[in-house]
Design an enzyme around this catalytic site. Structure first.
Site, PDB file in Angstrom:
ATOM      1  CE  LYS A 103       6.003   6.292   1.105  1.00 40.79           C
ATOM      2  NZ  LYS A 103       5.722   4.888   0.919  1.00 40.79           N
ATOM      3  CB  THR A 159       8.273   2.301   1.745  1.00 39.55           C
ATOM      4  OG1 THR A 159       8.795   1.418   0.760  1.00 39.55           O
ATOM      5  CG2 THR A 159       9.417   2.982   2.475  1.00 39.55           C
ATOM      6  CE  LYS A 179      11.968   1.049  -0.340  1.00 38.43           C
ATOM      7  NZ  LYS A 179      12.580   0.790  -1.639  1.00 38.43           N
ATOM      8  CG  LEU A 223      -1.864  -1.238   1.225  1.00 37.50           C
ATOM      9  CD1 LEU A 223      -2.320  -1.610   2.625  1.00 37.50           C
ATOM     10  CD2 LEU A 223      -3.062  -0.947   0.325  1.00 37.50           C
ATOM     11  N   PRO A 224       0.276   2.418  -0.364  1.00 41.78           N
ATOM     12  CG  PRO A 224      -1.050   3.931  -1.547  1.00 41.78           C
ATOM     13  CD  PRO A 224      -1.115   2.645  -0.805  1.00 41.78           C
TER      14      PRO A 224
HETATM   15  P1  NAD Z   1       0.712   2.546  -6.170  1.00 42.29           P
HETATM   16  O1  NAD Z   1       0.081   3.815  -5.758  1.00 42.29           O
HETATM   17  O2  NAD Z   1       0.940   2.258  -7.614  1.00 42.29           O
HETATM   18  O3  NAD Z   1      -0.139   1.303  -5.578  1.00 42.29           O
HETATM   19  C1  NAD Z   1      -0.758   1.310  -4.334  1.00 42.29           C
HETATM   20  C2  NAD Z   1      -2.121   0.654  -4.509  1.00 42.29           C
HETATM   21  O4  NAD Z   1      -2.750   0.593  -3.224  1.00 42.29           O
HETATM   22  C3  NAD Z   1      -3.051   1.469  -5.418  1.00 42.29           C
HETATM   23  O5  NAD Z   1      -3.500   0.636  -6.493  1.00 42.29           O
HETATM   24  C4  NAD Z   1      -4.198   1.887  -4.501  1.00 42.29           C
HETATM   25  O6  NAD Z   1      -5.452   1.910  -5.142  1.00 42.29           O
HETATM   26  C5  NAD Z   1      -4.140   0.790  -3.438  1.00 42.29           C
HETATM   27  N1  NAD Z   1      -4.773   1.167  -2.174  1.00 42.29           N
HETATM   28  C6  NAD Z   1      -4.661   2.332  -1.471  1.00 42.29           C
HETATM   29  N2  NAD Z   1      -5.399   2.268  -0.349  1.00 42.29           N
HETATM   30  C7  NAD Z   1      -5.984   1.028  -0.344  1.00 42.29           C
HETATM   31  C8  NAD Z   1      -6.878   0.369   0.538  1.00 42.29           C
HETATM   32  N3  NAD Z   1      -7.319   0.945   1.659  1.00 42.29           N
HETATM   33  N4  NAD Z   1      -7.275  -0.888   0.219  1.00 42.29           N
HETATM   34  C9  NAD Z   1      -6.832  -1.480  -0.910  1.00 42.29           C
HETATM   35  N5  NAD Z   1      -6.008  -0.898  -1.795  1.00 42.29           N
HETATM   36  C10 NAD Z   1      -5.590   0.339  -1.510  1.00 42.29           C
HETATM   37  O7  NAD Z   1       2.084   2.450  -5.351  1.00 42.29           O
HETATM   38  P2  NAD Z   1       3.329   1.493  -5.663  1.00 42.29           P
HETATM   39  O8  NAD Z   1       4.283   2.195  -6.554  1.00 42.29           O
HETATM   40  O9  NAD Z   1       2.833   0.129  -5.999  1.00 42.29           O
HETATM   41  O10 NAD Z   1       4.003   1.485  -4.207  1.00 42.29           O
HETATM   42  C11 NAD Z   1       3.447   0.743  -3.125  1.00 42.29           C
HETATM   43  C12 NAD Z   1       4.418   0.792  -1.950  1.00 42.29           C
HETATM   44  O11 NAD Z   1       5.676   0.255  -2.355  1.00 42.29           O
HETATM   45  C13 NAD Z   1       4.693   2.235  -1.455  1.00 42.29           C
HETATM   46  O12 NAD Z   1       4.810   2.213  -0.061  1.00 42.29           O
HETATM   47  C14 NAD Z   1       6.022   2.575  -2.123  1.00 42.29           C
HETATM   48  O13 NAD Z   1       6.743   3.534  -1.376  1.00 42.29           O
HETATM   49  C15 NAD Z   1       6.701   1.211  -2.146  1.00 42.29           C
HETATM   50  N6  NAD Z   1       7.691   1.017  -3.213  1.00 42.29           N
HETATM   51  C16 NAD Z   1       7.441   1.399  -4.488  1.00 42.29           C
HETATM   52  C17 NAD Z   1       8.414   1.194  -5.480  1.00 42.29           C
HETATM   53  C18 NAD Z   1       8.189   1.615  -6.924  1.00 42.29           C
HETATM   54  O14 NAD Z   1       9.170   1.599  -7.706  1.00 42.29           O
HETATM   55  N7  NAD Z   1       6.978   1.964  -7.331  1.00 42.29           N
HETATM   56  C19 NAD Z   1       9.621   0.573  -5.140  1.00 42.29           C
HETATM   57  C20 NAD Z   1       9.829   0.145  -3.836  1.00 42.29           C
HETATM   58  C21 NAD Z   1       8.850   0.374  -2.877  1.00 42.29           C
END
Ligand code: NAD
Length: 299
Positions: free
Chosen positions: A245, A95, A170, A64-65
């Site tokens: 963030k 994260t 992380k 999740l975000p």
């Molecule tokens: P994203 O925004 O693409 O995906 C997050 C998903 O969570 C979205 O589809 C959103 O609709 C869903 N969501 C939000 N609230 C929700 C809820 N209450 N119930 C169900 N679903 C819900 O983000 P991402 O890029 O996939 O990143 C996710 C996590 O991973 C973050 O914490 C980010 O910091 C971490 N991260 C991302 C990357 C990257 O390259 N994108 C790399 C490493 C870590």
């Protein structure tokens, strides 16, 4: 084994697809219809709520975000801890700050549900290719129990220590990444301004001492790295607002520990500016727009 996956975005969507490819049945939930549609097309079972996905699950993965979303999914009014069965295992790969996951894990313990932090590194490319690195905060027994599931989504699994230590690793890694990406953007933009061809400059950096992941694999200048977001209009990567963030997590942790971080605070300001100017949902390599807005236009 019943596996639930909550949060099927840029990262979670690909991670769930790799679980599906290995023949597992995955019960998924996301707030986004588009994310659910992609998940269904890949063969996942779409559920109508986090509780519906997590009920009877042996393993739950959340991606999740930010901390508020993780808190809501685990502890909220319709949170999954109310329905999870005793003996189940939860892996939070989002994260977030170390304190939040410790609090959630403490509630889990009262229900005999084991919860650990396993944030990832490797970006959206690593999530697609199943080559992520997982930084795990858990006791040794839980770490060994989750390794078979993690191995379907990643290649490296680091046991960082007890609950929360995966998040510490992380946060520090992403602090370095934000600084190194900004350094590469600053150097590339200056070089081009002074008259060198960007391909030639990247070639020199990548065979010299300035070389790093941000210059070699994920260069912020367009068309240096074919698979990097910079070569596709800064789309579908690690969003700048998520990097902001993570910088906030590092700066907050440093403030609480009374341990100043100089470059992190400066780069945080640059990312704040970038997000305020409308690039919040673009990949974090779009930080180069702070230096060369015209040469690095969107595709
Ligand atoms: P994203 O925004 O693409 O995906 C997050 C998903 O969570 C979205 O589809 C959103 O609709 C869903 N969501 C939000 N609230 C929700 C809820 N209450 N119930 C169900 N679903 C819900 O983000 P991402 O890029 O996939 O990143 C996710 C996590 O991973 C973050 O914490 C980010 O910091 C971490 N991260 C991302 C990357 C990257 O390259 N994108 C790399 C490493 C870590």
């Amino acid at each position: 084994m019943k596996i639930a996956f909550i949060g099927l975005g840029n990262m979670g969507g690909s991670m769930a697809q790799n679980l599906l490819k290995s023949g597992q049945t995955i019960f998924g939930y996301d707030l986004s219809e588009v994310a659910l549609q992609h998940f269904a097309e890949a063969g996942g079972v779409v559920c109508t709520s986090p509780q519906a996905a997590a009920k009877e699950a042996d393993v739950v993965i959340t991606m999740l975000p930010a901390a508020k979303h993780v808190r809501e999914v685990y502890l909220g009014e319709h949170g999954i801890l109310a329905v999870l069965k005793a003996g189940s295992l939860c892996i939070d790969s989002s994260t977030i700050d170390p304190q939040t996951i410790k609090e959630i894990a403490a509630v889990g313990q009262t229900k005999q549900v084991r919860i650990c932090d396993a944030p990832v590194s490797g970006g959206t490319l690593g999530a697609k290719d199943g080559t992520l690195t997982f930084m795990v905060g858990a006791d040794a027994q839980t770490f060994n129990a989750i390794k078979p599931v993690l191995s379907l989504m990643g290649k490296n699994f680091v046991h960082c220590g007890d609950i929360g230590t995966g998040q510490i690793a992380k946060i520090c890694n992403n602090l370095i990444l934000a600084i190194s990406m900004t350094a590469v953007a600053e150097g590339m933009a200056l070089g081009v301004k002074l008259g060198i061809d960007p391909q030639a400059l990247a070639g020199v950096i990548n065979s010299s001492t300035g070389r790093c992941w941000s210059s070699e694999i994920y260069n912020p200048w367009p068309d240096i790295c074919d698979n990097a977001p910079a070569s596709r209009g800064y789309k579908d990567g690690f969003a700048a607002h998520l990097m902001l963030k993570d910088l906030g997590l590092a700066v907050d942790a440093a403030t609480q520990a009374e341990h100043p971080i100089v470059l992190g605070s400066m780069v945080q300001k640059l990312y704040q500016q970038l997000c305020q100017e409308g690039d919040a949902t673009l990949d974090f390599s779009s930080i180069i727009h702070q230096y060369a807005p015209h040469q690095c236009l969107l595709a």
